[in-house]
Enzyme design. Structure first.
Site, PDB file in Angstrom:
ATOM      1  N   ASP A  11      -8.054   2.078   7.007  1.00 56.37           N
ATOM      2  CA  ASP A  11      -7.811   2.185   5.568  1.00 56.37           C
ATOM      3  C   ASP A  11      -7.092   0.954   5.045  1.00 56.37           C
ATOM      4  O   ASP A  11      -7.414   0.429   3.983  1.00 56.37           O
ATOM      5  CB  ASP A  11      -6.944   3.417   5.265  1.00 56.37           C
ATOM      6  CG  ASP A  11      -7.806   4.661   5.114  1.00 56.37           C
ATOM      7  OD1 ASP A  11      -9.013   4.505   4.840  1.00 56.37           O
ATOM      8  OD2 ASP A  11      -7.267   5.779   5.282  1.00 56.37           O
TER       9      ASP A  11
ATOM     10  N   ASP B 219      -4.343  -0.070  10.017  1.00 53.91           N
ATOM     11  CA  ASP B 219      -5.476   0.778  10.400  1.00 53.91           C
ATOM     12  C   ASP B 219      -6.697   0.465   9.530  1.00 53.91           C
ATOM     13  O   ASP B 219      -6.692  -0.485   8.753  1.00 53.91           O
ATOM     14  CB  ASP B 219      -5.090   2.259  10.274  1.00 53.91           C
ATOM     15  CG  ASP B 219      -4.631   2.591   8.856  1.00 53.91           C
ATOM     16  OD1 ASP B 219      -4.795   1.729   7.957  1.00 53.91           O
ATOM     17  OD2 ASP B 219      -4.112   3.700   8.639  1.00 53.91           O
TER      18      ASP B 219
ATOM     19  N   GLU C 129       0.844  -1.201   0.000  1.00 56.59           N
ATOM     20  CA  GLU C 129       0.000   0.000   0.000  1.00 56.59           C
ATOM     21  C   GLU C 129       0.877   1.248   0.000  1.00 56.59           C
ATOM     22  O   GLU C 129       1.719   1.426   0.873  1.00 56.59           O
ATOM     23  CB  GLU C 129      -0.887  -0.003   1.251  1.00 56.59           C
ATOM     24  CG  GLU C 129      -1.580   1.313   1.497  1.00 56.59           C
ATOM     25  CD  GLU C 129      -2.295   1.389   2.862  1.00 56.59           C
ATOM     26  OE1 GLU C 129      -2.219   0.422   3.646  1.00 56.59           O
ATOM     27  OE2 GLU C 129      -2.926   2.428   3.110  1.00 56.59           O
TER      28      GLU C 129
ATOM     29  N   ASP D 266      -1.191  -1.004   5.918  1.00 64.76           N
ATOM     30  CA  ASP D 266      -1.146  -0.529   7.301  1.00 64.76           C
ATOM     31  C   ASP D 266      -2.137  -1.279   8.183  1.00 64.76           C
ATOM     32  O   ASP D 266      -3.103  -1.846   7.697  1.00 64.76           O
ATOM     33  CB  ASP D 266      -1.478   0.970   7.349  1.00 64.76           C
ATOM     34  CG  ASP D 266      -0.350   1.794   6.759  1.00 64.76           C
ATOM     35  OD1 ASP D 266       0.790   1.285   6.711  1.00 64.76           O
ATOM     36  OD2 ASP D 266      -0.611   2.941   6.326  1.00 64.76           O
TER      37      ASP D 266
END
Ligand code: 0RA
Length: 647
Positions: free
Chosen positions: A516, A514, A439, A512
């Protein structure tokens, strides 16, 4: 098992015996498939299949399954109860014959459909042979009988231990799987739940209860004690309820169409409903067994569906365009259950889940053709809605074909021209090669610097890829990020998919930790699930687990994957440690990224598996479909898991 007489009344002489039990303990996998989790659960199914046979014969309405604290299982049903009269040849009770002789059964009554495909129907003796202890209780003709077994051998004769109401009949089996045989002895609630729910859908009117005494739920009973986990599966609607369940998060186009027909000793039941989704969800069953590999019943259904729709278009004046629909077109957005009961099924294929009986194709074809034509004629409005959707699918498919031809000419999806953003590895052997899909360009940059070029390739992604759940193929193929992934993998997609061309046997999604990142992981998995499912099925897809914390104490460094690990570590080494929380992969320098997330000796990667197509499909629908409410509910109840999504 052929010389069975069809006399109405059962007596002990009906039981046919084929062999002894020592073979079962010597080679358990021959009888239950494996000694790991699937074999363990197979023990439960074997008993339940017998109870379901009682239900199919019209004698059983209730089955309860309890997982005890010690991981033993109790199955109770209200069927006729296993016969207890003395078997003339063996001079022991029929029950003992059933429990100790391989392939002993009494129910060869041709008016019912035995569950006898694949590994099913190996017999209760296999369960007793592979149980450390087993206790059985039968209620029959006003009496209660009991007997205990150890590793398949009775420890005493069957005895009558009491009386009961003459109408109170049934069988209770309590067994403790032998831990010297099974490598896995812990029952999985979810695995049992999925199968039991499926059985309740497939056998309408049978009440199935699953209790887990290992788990206490937050609610309390009337005395204030925590309740054990308990679920009831009972569907008056049968497979119509099944279809509604599968479609519960979709926007549907019709109320389920239901077809039932009994013909030539065969019973066919179909429920089907369209939604505005693009994928199809067709599940077929033979005698309650999920025919994952399809077979003649499914072919008959598909053929009839295409022909009926095309005939309807031909005859109708509502459609200007007389396009010929393909089989794929008419299944776009279709959810269907095809359940057939066949007296003597032939199961073929790798996993013995493909129906081979050739006569079934024509029978199903003709029933579906007749019933569906009538339905379309009687419901012209719904017919138009469904056919309009199929026509759209046909046009989209045509556009996609053209797009693909174009891309093919440019050998876009072939690996001769790899995407410019791919930093490939030197290794040529796919089995030794890894692809990190990363990403963001900055993390991609660090990964390129930190990797071992010999066997690790890096493909950076810009932000979020297209949601393939909401787009047809031509749109999917026009997305640069997606064609980059497909080209890098080398396999192409859909009917052109070729697993042999896969360039990496480890495909690691690195995003990540998180929300997203979890969205990106889900988008990626949706792409693989819908267009390259074999990659998941073969275990080639992984999810990287980058650490969330770096903790320093003196000149020592520790990485922690989550809050719990961090808290545990601080407890161990003291709270004066210097704690750094990574906001994203981009914050790590190349060496850190290598050390924590990419180095095969240190990293943690999670393999993505498809345990349960139904559950996975629903999850994708919830997370990626159009309906906002179910997604919100899911994210609210599973907020933690979504962050660490692993499907
Ligand atoms: C043999 C013959 C009959 C029933 C059963 C076995 C039977 C087995 C199990 C296992 C769990 N529950 C079960 N219920 C029944 C036929 C009985 C008859 O004809 O009366």
């Amino acid at each position: 098992m052929t010389d069975q007489k069809d006399s109405g009344k059962y007596d002990a002489s009906n039981i046919v015996v084929l062999g002894g039990l020592d073979a079962v303990r010597k080679r358990p996998a021959m009888y239950i498939g494996s000694v790991s989790s699937s074999g363990l659960h197979h023990m439960v199914y074997e008993i339940i299949d017998n109870a379901i046979d009682e239900a199919l014969a019209g004698f059983c309405t209730f089955i309860s399954i309890t997982i005890e604290k010690d991981n033993s299982i109790i199955v109770t049903d209200n069927g006729r109860g296993i016969p207890v009269d003395i078997h003339p040849k063996f001079n022991m009770s029929a029950l003992e014959v059933v429990m100790t002789k391989l392939h002993a059964g009494g129910k060869f009554d041709k008016s019912t459909y035995k569950v006898s495909g694949g590994l099913h129907g190996v017999g209760l003796s296999v369960v007793s042979a592979l149980s450390k202890f087993l206790e059985i209780q039968v209620k029959r003709e006003g009496k209660v009988y009991e007997q205990k077994y150890q590793c398949g051998t009775p420890t005493a004769k069957l005895e009558s231990t009491g009386t009961c109401d003459i109408k109170d009949t049934g069988t209770t089996i309590h067994f403790w799987p032998d831990d010297s045989i099974f490598t896995e002895t812990v029952f999985d609630y979810n695995i049992l739940e999925t199968r039991l729910r499926e059985l309740a859908f497939l056998n309408k009117g049978v009440r199935i209860i699953l209790k887990d005494h290992r788990i206490e739920e937050k609610e309390k009973d009337t005395e204030g004690n925590l309740k054990v986990r308990e679920r009831e599966y009972y569907y008056e609607g049968g497979i119509v309820s099944f279809v509604e369940f599968l479609n519960k998060n979709k926007r549907t186009l019709n109320t389920p169409i239901y077809i039932f027909k009994a013909k030539d000793k065969i019973e066919l039941e179909i429920a089907m409903q369209y939604s505005d989704a693009y994928n199809e969800n067709v599940y077929s069953f033979v005698n309650n067994i999920n025919t994952v590999e399809g077979g003649t019943h499914l072919i008959g259904f598909k053929t009839a569906l295409t022909r009926t729709f095309n005939n309807y278009i031909e005859k109708s004046n509502s459609f200007k365009e007389k396009i010929k629909l393909s089989s794929d077109d008419v299944r776009e957005g279709l959810t269907a259950i095809i359940s057939i009961k066949v007296p003597e099924p032939q199961f073929e294929g790798q996993t013995k889940t493909k129906l081979g009986n050739s006569e079934i194709k024509g029978i199903v074809d003709s029933i579906v053709n007749t019933s569906l034509s009538t339905y379309l004629e009687e419901n012209p409005k719904i017919a138009t809605t469904i056919i309009e959707k199929s026509l759209l699918a046909a046009r989209a498919r045509e556009a996609a074909r053209k797009a693909r031809e174009l891309t093919r000419r440019k050998s876009f999806l072939e690996f001769s021209t790899l995407p410019g953003k791919l930093a490939d590895c030197a290794e040529q052997d796919p089995a030794k090669s890894e692809l990190f899909i990363v990403e963001g360009d900055s993390a991609g940059g660090s990964a390129k610097q930190g990797r071992k070029r010999e066997f690790q390739a890096i493909l950076p992604l810009k932000g979020k890829i297209l949601n393939v759940e909401k787009a047809r193929l031509n749109k999917v193929l026009s997305s640069q990020e997606i064609t980059n992934i497909i080209t890098a993998l080398g396999t192409s997609i859909e009917e052109d998919f070729d697993l042999k061309k896969l360039r990496y046997h480890k495909i690691i999604i690195m995003a990540d930790s998180d929300v997203d990142g979890s969205h990106i992981r889900t988008l990626m998995l949706t792409l693989f699930y819908r267009y390259m499912k074999a990659l998941i099925e073969n275990g080639y897809i992984y999810i990287a687990q980058p650490p969330l914390y770096l903790i320093k104490k003196g000149n020592q460094k520790f990485y922690c994957l989550n809050d719990k690990e961090k808290d545990d570590l601080i407890l161990k080494i003291g709270s004066d440690a210097n704690v750094q929380r990574y906001k994203g992969l981009g914050e790590m320098n190349p060496e850190q990224l290598w050390e924590t997330t990419m180095d095969p000796d240190n990293r943690v990667i999670k393999q993505v598996t498809i345990e349960d197509a139904v559950a996975a499909d629903q999850l994708f629908e919830i997370l990626m479909g159009d309906e906002v409410q179910p997604r919100r509910e899911f994210i609210e109840t599973h907020a933690k898991e979504v962050v660490n999504l692993d499907i």
